[in-house]
Structures are given as structure tokens and as C-alpha cells.
Design an enzyme around this catalytic site. Structure first.
Site, short mmCIF file in Angstrom:
data_model
loop_
_atom_site.label_atom_id
_atom_site.label_comp_id
_atom_site.label_asym_id
_atom_site.label_seq_id
_atom_site.Cartn_x
_atom_site.Cartn_y
_atom_site.Cartn_z
N LYS A 1 -18.58 36.97 8.13
CA LYS A 1 -19.98 36.63 7.84
C LYS A 1 -20.19 35.13 7.85
O LYS A 1 -21.12 34.61 8.45
CB LYS A 1 -20.42 37.19 6.48
CG LYS A 1 -20.29 38.69 6.34
CD LYS A 1 -20.87 39.19 5.03
CE LYS A 1 -20.16 38.68 3.78
NZ LYS A 1 -18.78 39.19 3.64
N ARG B 1 -7.69 30.06 -0.56
CA ARG B 1 -8.50 30.39 -1.74
C ARG B 1 -7.71 31.26 -2.70
O ARG B 1 -6.96 32.14 -2.28
CB ARG B 1 -9.76 31.16 -1.29
CG ARG B 1 -10.82 30.26 -0.72
CD ARG B 1 -11.93 31.03 -0.03
NE ARG B 1 -12.43 32.19 -0.77
CZ ARG B 1 -13.51 32.88 -0.40
NH1 ARG B 1 -14.20 32.51 0.66
NH2 ARG B 1 -13.91 33.92 -1.08
N ARG C 1 -11.08 42.95 -4.27
CA ARG C 1 -12.37 42.65 -3.63
C ARG C 1 -12.80 43.78 -2.70
O ARG C 1 -13.98 44.08 -2.58
CB ARG C 1 -12.29 41.32 -2.86
CG ARG C 1 -12.22 40.12 -3.81
CD ARG C 1 -11.68 38.91 -3.11
NE ARG C 1 -12.62 38.33 -2.19
CZ ARG C 1 -12.26 37.55 -1.15
NH1 ARG C 1 -11.00 37.31 -0.93
NH2 ARG C 1 -13.17 37.04 -0.39
P1 AMP Z 1 -17.43 35.13 -1.04
O1 AMP Z 1 -17.15 33.72 -0.63
O2 AMP Z 1 -18.77 35.62 -0.55
O3 AMP Z 1 -16.31 36.07 -0.69
O4 AMP Z 1 -17.53 35.12 -2.64
C1 AMP Z 1 -16.46 34.73 -3.45
C2 AMP Z 1 -16.63 35.27 -4.86
O5 AMP Z 1 -17.84 34.73 -5.43
C3 AMP Z 1 -16.80 36.78 -4.97
O6 AMP Z 1 -15.56 37.48 -4.92
C4 AMP Z 1 -17.50 36.88 -6.32
O7 AMP Z 1 -16.59 36.65 -7.39
C5 AMP Z 1 -18.45 35.70 -6.28
N1 AMP Z 1 -19.74 36.08 -5.64
C6 AMP Z 1 -20.25 35.62 -4.47
N2 AMP Z 1 -21.44 36.19 -4.21
C7 AMP Z 1 -21.68 37.05 -5.23
C8 AMP Z 1 -22.73 37.95 -5.52
N3 AMP Z 1 -23.79 38.10 -4.70
N4 AMP Z 1 -22.66 38.66 -6.68
C9 AMP Z 1 -21.62 38.52 -7.53
N5 AMP Z 1 -20.58 37.71 -7.29
C10 AMP Z 1 -20.60 36.97 -6.15
#
Ligand code: AMP
Length: 209
Positions: A13, A155, A166
Site C-alpha cells: 500500500k 521496523r 498483525r
Molecule cells: P502500518 O505502517 O500501516 O503497518 O501501521 C503500523 C502500526 O501503526 C499498526 O500495526 C498499528 O499499531 C498502528 N496503526 C496504524 N494505522 C492504524 C489504524 N488505522 N488503527 C489502529 N492502529 C493503527
């Protein structure tokens, strides 16, 4: 154009969003990046969400919704935006419908095996967010971003236990959004398994541009 990018972690994404921002001249709004910046800055928000993120769990809806609502109230989103990583729960989607009207939801389709192989080798630039991969797309110099010279790191939530968590969280809490948006006639499916150039082509075709 106002878009949501929906799909499991590691579906690509963020990578497509960087390209799409260029094509559509809109803003990328990544809740994950906003939370990571808060963690790096050790702000009150960062201190609150760090352990949750490291464990691969979701930040609570109230905090996340407030953050996005505030971001979407800013002036720079006039031409539109790509929400990358939001909404992730039905409650977030319901809240979003109260303050923004979305044009399309791009659903990135990829099996769990694809997610595990991508995230297992992912390396990210701390400065510009560019994604590298330990096998498929290594930085020319280990630990240094080819694009901006920033520090390339793994990360905490890309470690094996967090990846599994996740994926479970995605299937349980986020996947129901596929039917939610499909029933509203907003969903467009995209095969997220090919190389990025082909995905960009399919993305443009899906939007008719
Ligand atoms: P991502 O970079 O989108 O994979 O997000 C990394 C982490 O940020 C996720 O595993 C969640 O802990 C937190 N996070 C990001 N977006 C959201 C969301 N819309 N709702 C809740 N937690 C989020």
C-alpha cells in the site's frame, strides 16, 4: 480524488501510495507513519502507542479517529488524499463517513505467504520512508537509503512474532471492511502480487486514468 488503500500489512500500500501521490497530485496520509513519527519524537502520543505498535496490535479507535479527523481538516488536502492504513476497523470507517466522502477503496489482494516473505525482509528508510527488501531490493550500501542517504532499518513490528500478530489482527478487525465497502459500491480489487510497475498500471486502469 479521495481514496482508501485497504489491505494486509506488507501488501504494498505504502509503495503504491508514493507513486499514486505523484500521479494524482494528492496527499498520502499514512496513520502508521504518523504514529512512527510520534514514537521517534517521544511525544505523549508516541509514548502512548509505542508498545502497542511493537506488539503488532491496533491503536485504539478514539485516538486514531481523532488524529485522522484533525489531519483531514488541514488545507493541503483540497485536491484529495490517499488514506494508507486507515480505516482499519468498522468503527473507524463509520466515523470517517461522518467527516469525509470517499470516492473509491482500493483493496490490495495478497495471500499470507506473500505478506510473510515481504515483511520478513523489509527494510525502511527512517527519513523518507522508502521500502527496501533484504533479498529483492537491497540498498546499494547496507543501512543507507539510495534515495536520500537516510538510515535504513528494520521496523520493530516487522519481526516474526509481530508479523503473525498483525496478520491475525488484519483478518479479524480489518478484513470485514472489504464487504463493508463492497456493499457501498466503492471497492476496487487489485492483485498486489506482481512487481510494482504492473500494479501501477492496474491501478490507473481501475481509476480510468
Ligand atoms: P502500518 O505502517 O500501516 O503497518 O501501521 C503500523 C502500526 O501503526 C499498526 O500495526 C498499528 O499499531 C498502528 N496503526 C496504524 N494505522 C492504524 C489504524 N488505522 N488503527 C489502529 N492502529 C493503527
Amino acid at each position: 480524488m479521495k481514496l482508501i488503500f485497504l489491505g494486509p500489512p506488507g501488501a504494498g500500500k505504502g509503495t503504491l501510495a508514493v507513486k499514486a501521490v505523484d500521479i494524482l497530485k494528492v496527499q498520502q496520509i499514512s496513520t502508521g507513519s504518523i504514529f512512527r513519527a510520534a514514537v521517534a519524537a517521544e511525544s505523549p502520543l508516541g509514548l502512548k502507542v509505542k508498545a502497542i505498535m511493537d506488539a503488532g496490535a491496533l491503536v485504539d479507535d478514539e485516538t486514531t479517529i481523532a488524529l485522522v479527523k484533525e489531519r483531514l481538516a488541514m488545507d493541503d488536502i483540497q485536491k484529495g488524499f490517499i488514506l494508507d492504513g486507515f480505516p482499519r476497523t468498522i468503527a473507524q470507517a463509520e466515523a470517517l463517513s461522518g467527516f469525509s466522502k470517499i470516492d473509491k477503496v482500493i483493496n490490495f489482494e495478497i495471500p499470507d505467504s506473500g505478506v510473510i516473505s515481504r515483511l520478513g525482509g523489509r527494510q525502511v528508510c527512517r527519513k523518507c520512508g522508502y521500502n527496501f527488501h533484504a533479498i529483492y531490493n537491497k540498498p546499494s550500501k547496507s543501512g543507507v537509503c539510495d534515495h536520500c542517504g537516510g538510515d535504513v532499518y528494520i521496523r520493530d513490528d516487522d519481526r516474526p512474532e509481530a508479523i503473525q500478530k498483525r496478520l491475525v489482527v488484519y483478518r479479524e478487525q480489518t478484513e470485514p471492511l472489504i464487504n463493508y465497502y463492497r456493499s457501498k459500491g466503492l471497492l476496487v480489487d487489485i492483485d498486489a502480487t506482481p512487481m510494482v510497475d504492473e500494479i501501477v498500471m492496474n491501478f490507473k486502469k481501475a481509476l480510468g486514468i
